[in-house]
Motif scaffolding. Structure first.
Motif, PDB file in Angstrom:
ATOM      1  N   LYS A 183     -36.954  34.193  95.475  1.00 24.12           N
ATOM      2  CA  LYS A 183     -37.147  32.737  95.421  1.00 24.12           C
ATOM      3  C   LYS A 183     -36.132  32.111  96.377  1.00 24.12           C
ATOM      4  O   LYS A 183     -34.923  32.333  96.243  1.00 24.12           O
ATOM      5  CB  LYS A 183     -36.935  32.194  94.003  1.00 24.12           C
ATOM      6  CG  LYS A 183     -37.916  32.736  92.987  1.00 24.12           C
ATOM      7  CD  LYS A 183     -39.316  32.233  93.253  1.00 24.12           C
ATOM      8  CE  LYS A 183     -40.270  32.746  92.184  1.00 24.12           C
ATOM      9  NZ  LYS A 183     -41.554  33.117  92.708  1.00 24.12           N
ATOM     10  N   LEU A 184     -36.625  31.366  97.344  1.00 22.60           N
ATOM     11  CA  LEU A 184     -35.738  30.790  98.352  1.00 22.60           C
ATOM     12  C   LEU A 184     -34.684  29.885  97.729  1.00 22.60           C
ATOM     13  O   LEU A 184     -33.541  29.851  98.185  1.00 22.60           O
ATOM     14  CB  LEU A 184     -36.552  30.040  99.403  1.00 22.60           C
ATOM     15  CG  LEU A 184     -37.435  30.921 100.302  1.00 22.60           C
ATOM     16  CD1 LEU A 184     -38.238  30.072 101.268  1.00 22.60           C
ATOM     17  CD2 LEU A 184     -36.604  31.958 101.047  1.00 22.60           C
ATOM     18  N   VAL A 186     -35.755  24.074  99.493  1.00 22.87           N
ATOM     19  CA  VAL A 186     -37.133  23.967  99.968  1.00 22.87           C
ATOM     20  C   VAL A 186     -38.025  23.431  98.854  1.00 22.87           C
ATOM     21  O   VAL A 186     -37.834  23.747  97.682  1.00 22.87           O
ATOM     22  CB  VAL A 186     -37.684  25.331 100.454  1.00 22.87           C
ATOM     23  CG1 VAL A 186     -36.970  25.799 101.701  1.00 22.87           C
ATOM     24  CG2 VAL A 186     -37.597  26.397  99.384  1.00 22.87           C
ATOM     25  N   GLU A 187     -38.961  22.627  99.253  1.00 21.97           N
ATOM     26  CA  GLU A 187     -39.952  22.125  98.308  1.00 21.97           C
ATOM     27  C   GLU A 187     -40.976  23.220  98.045  1.00 21.97           C
ATOM     28  O   GLU A 187     -41.354  23.947  98.975  1.00 21.97           O
ATOM     29  CB  GLU A 187     -40.666  20.892  98.881  1.00 21.97           C
ATOM     30  CG  GLU A 187     -39.821  19.640  98.902  1.00 21.97           C
ATOM     31  CD  GLU A 187     -39.471  19.137  97.528  1.00 21.97           C
ATOM     32  OE1 GLU A 187     -40.367  19.074  96.654  1.00 21.97           O
ATOM     33  OE2 GLU A 187     -38.280  18.838  97.306  1.00 21.97           O
ATOM     34  N   HIS A 239     -45.351  31.948  96.713  1.00 26.28           N
ATOM     35  CA  HIS A 239     -44.591  32.559  95.623  1.00 26.28           C
ATOM     36  C   HIS A 239     -43.087  32.629  95.906  1.00 26.28           C
ATOM     37  O   HIS A 239     -42.298  32.769  94.976  1.00 26.28           O
ATOM     38  CB  HIS A 239     -45.163  33.934  95.284  1.00 26.28           C
ATOM     39  CG  HIS A 239     -46.419  33.822  94.490  1.00 26.28           C
ATOM     40  ND1 HIS A 239     -46.433  33.501  93.156  1.00 26.28           N
ATOM     41  CD2 HIS A 239     -47.718  33.940  94.849  1.00 26.28           C
ATOM     42  CE1 HIS A 239     -47.672  33.449  92.714  1.00 26.28           C
ATOM     43  NE2 HIS A 239     -48.475  33.700  93.732  1.00 26.28           N
ATOM     44  N   MET A 240     -42.691  32.501  97.173  1.00 29.23           N
ATOM     45  CA  MET A 240     -41.260  32.445  97.490  1.00 29.23           C
ATOM     46  C   MET A 240     -40.684  31.051  97.264  1.00 29.23           C
ATOM     47  O   MET A 240     -39.465  30.883  97.218  1.00 29.23           O
ATOM     48  CB  MET A 240     -41.018  32.875  98.940  1.00 29.23           C
ATOM     49  CG  MET A 240     -41.216  34.366  99.174  1.00 29.23           C
ATOM     50  SD  MET A 240     -40.936  34.841 100.902  1.00 29.23           S
ATOM     51  CE  MET A 240     -39.148  34.687 101.018  1.00 29.23           C
ATOM     52  N   THR A 241     -41.556  30.060  97.126  1.00 32.44           N
ATOM     53  CA  THR A 241     -41.070  28.678  96.965  1.00 32.44           C
ATOM     54  C   THR A 241     -41.425  28.064  95.614  1.00 32.44           C
ATOM     55  O   THR A 241     -40.903  27.006  95.274  1.00 32.44           O
ATOM     56  CB  THR A 241     -41.646  27.759  98.061  1.00 32.44           C
ATOM     57  OG1 THR A 241     -43.077  27.727  97.947  1.00 32.44           O
ATOM     58  CG2 THR A 241     -41.253  28.247  99.451  1.00 32.44           C
TER      59      THR A 241
END
Length: 198
Positions: free
Chosen positions: A36-37, A44-45, A102-104
């Motif tokens: 997760k960033l 990040v949004e 999925h990373m954000t």
């Protein structure tokens, strides 16, 4: 006989890439899926606009696959080839968007109407057996999306190395699996989308 040997030799040149990509893609996606960033300190949004786009890409992939099969059955090999290249490009585009989302954004639980990331007893009762239907579709979709990678690559390599009989034989297996992955991608989105947090 010489043409068959040349095709086999040409295929062998691609085999290491097929093995590498067939292993690397699922591993990299699985690793990135867990990143997760925001946990890494990036502000990040969540890219919440992506799920309907990548569901649309899945739908378009399904249509392209069907049209590509119709084209080759009508003897339009060049159209078939171009459509299959387009279908592969769509799948790569889908994968990039899926990972980016999925990373954000946090994962959504099927049936989580209050968006607290916990499926309460009341929510479980409300969704009932549909949860098992959803999970079956989701799990078969995920499993086949991993399995389909080497099938698509090998089928494609057989075509570009002019091993058309072997290409057709494998395509009879690859096509329904790929179509299932594309169609169930849309179904999974339609089933989970009511539970996305706004």
């Amino acid at each position: 006989m010489e043409n068959i040997m040349n095709s086999n030799e040409a295929e062998k040149k691609y085999n290491k890439w097929i093995v590498l990509l067939s292993v690397a893609i699922p591993v990299v996606v699985a690793l990135l899926f867990g990143v997760k960033l925001k946990d890494l300190g990036y502000d990040v949004e969540p890219l919440t606009f992506l799920p309907p786009i990548y569901a649309g890409i899945n739908a378009l992939t399904a249509v392209v696959l069907v049209v590509a099969v119709m084209a080759v059955r009508r003897g339009k090999q060049k159209l078939h080839e171009n459509l299959m290249k387009f279908a592969i490009s769509l799948s790569v585009l889908f994968l990039g968007m899926y990972v980016a989302y999925h990373m954000t954004a946090d994962s959504t639980k099927f049936g989580d109407t209050n968006h607290d990331m916990v499926l309460s007893a009341a929510e479980e009762v409300t969704i009932g057996a549909m949860r098992y239907v959803y999970l079956f579709i989701l799990l078969t979709h995920i499993a086949l999306s991993v399995v389909i990678i080497p099938f698509v690559l090998i089928t494609y390599v057989r075509a570009i190395t002019n091993s058309f009989e072997r290409h057709k034989k494998l395509a009879r297996v690859t096509y329904p699996m790929w179509l299932y992955v594309a169609v169930t991608g849309v179904i999974v989105y339609l089933m989970i989308s009511p539970y996305y947090a706004n």
